[in-house]
Design a protein around this motif. Structure first.
Motif, mmCIF file in Angstrom:
data_model
loop_
_atom_site.group_PDB
_atom_site.id
_atom_site.type_symbol
_atom_site.label_atom_id
_atom_site.label_comp_id
_atom_site.label_asym_id
_atom_site.label_seq_id
_atom_site.Cartn_x
_atom_site.Cartn_y
_atom_site.Cartn_z
ATOM 1 N N SER A 36 0.856 -1.184 0.000
ATOM 2 C CA SER A 36 0.000 0.000 0.000
ATOM 3 C C SER A 36 0.891 1.232 0.000
ATOM 4 C CB SER A 36 -0.899 0.002 1.234
ATOM 5 O OG SER A 36 -1.636 -1.207 1.304
ATOM 6 N N GLU A 40 -3.027 4.798 0.874
ATOM 7 C CA GLU A 40 -3.835 3.602 0.627
ATOM 8 C C GLU A 40 -3.957 2.799 1.914
ATOM 9 O OE1 GLU A 40 -2.612 2.758 -4.013
ATOM 10 O OE2 GLU A 40 -1.789 1.482 -2.447
ATOM 11 N N GLY A 44 -3.053 -3.512 -0.213
ATOM 12 C CA GLY A 44 -2.961 -3.039 -1.583
ATOM 13 C C GLY A 44 -2.298 -4.073 -2.475
#
Length: 155
Positions: A36, A40, A44
């Protein structure tokens, strides 16, 4: 972490140590690790199209199976040496929260973990979210679930 590192390089490092990737294929997840970038949220999916740049932060979540037992660990790192002061502060606070996390050891008190994390993060101006940690062993996710909040966050 350096800007030129690739997801493939990270995967090869794990495989070279005799570990099998735990995430790839888990509930259909397509990759060997979760990545990520910046704001985020967790889990991710790495992409070859994404180019990491100086000043980004990347949360890396690795899972491996060795001798039938799962391991799962995450770290957030800066890309390069030039990062914003607020980003550096965030990284320091999360590191202190992780060091203060005492509930993850065998026989540890999950309530102590919640108080440790929230007690470090919130006084420093950051907020805990309603995410949880989890037990791990012969399965990726086992009891107990371990929330990062000792008490509800107030607005």
């Amino acid at each position: 972490m350096l800007p030129l590192w690739t997801w493939r390089r990270l995967r090869r490092r794990a495989q070279g140590r005799g570990a099998k990737a735990a995430f790839k294929g888990y509930h259909g997840y397509p990759c060997v690790l979760c990545a990520s970038v910046n704001s985020e949220v967790v889990h991710g999916i790495p992409s070859r199209k994404r180019v990491l740049k100086e000043g980004d932060i990347v949360s890396l979540d690795f899972g491996a199976v060795v001798d039938g037992y799962f391991g799962d660990s995450a770290i957030t790192v800066a890309v390069g040496a030039k990062i914003a002061p607020e980003t550096e502060r965030l990284l320091r606070v999360t590191e202190v929260a992780a060091i203060g996390d005492c509930g993850g050891q065998a026989g540890g008190d999950p309530g102590r973990h919640r108080r440790a994390v929230q007690g470090v993060v919130e006084p420093r101006g950051f907020r805990c979210k309603g995410f949880v940690g989890h037990g791990i062993g012969v399965h990726m996710h086992e009891d107990p679930q371990v929330p990062n909040l000792a008490r509800p966050v107030t607005a």
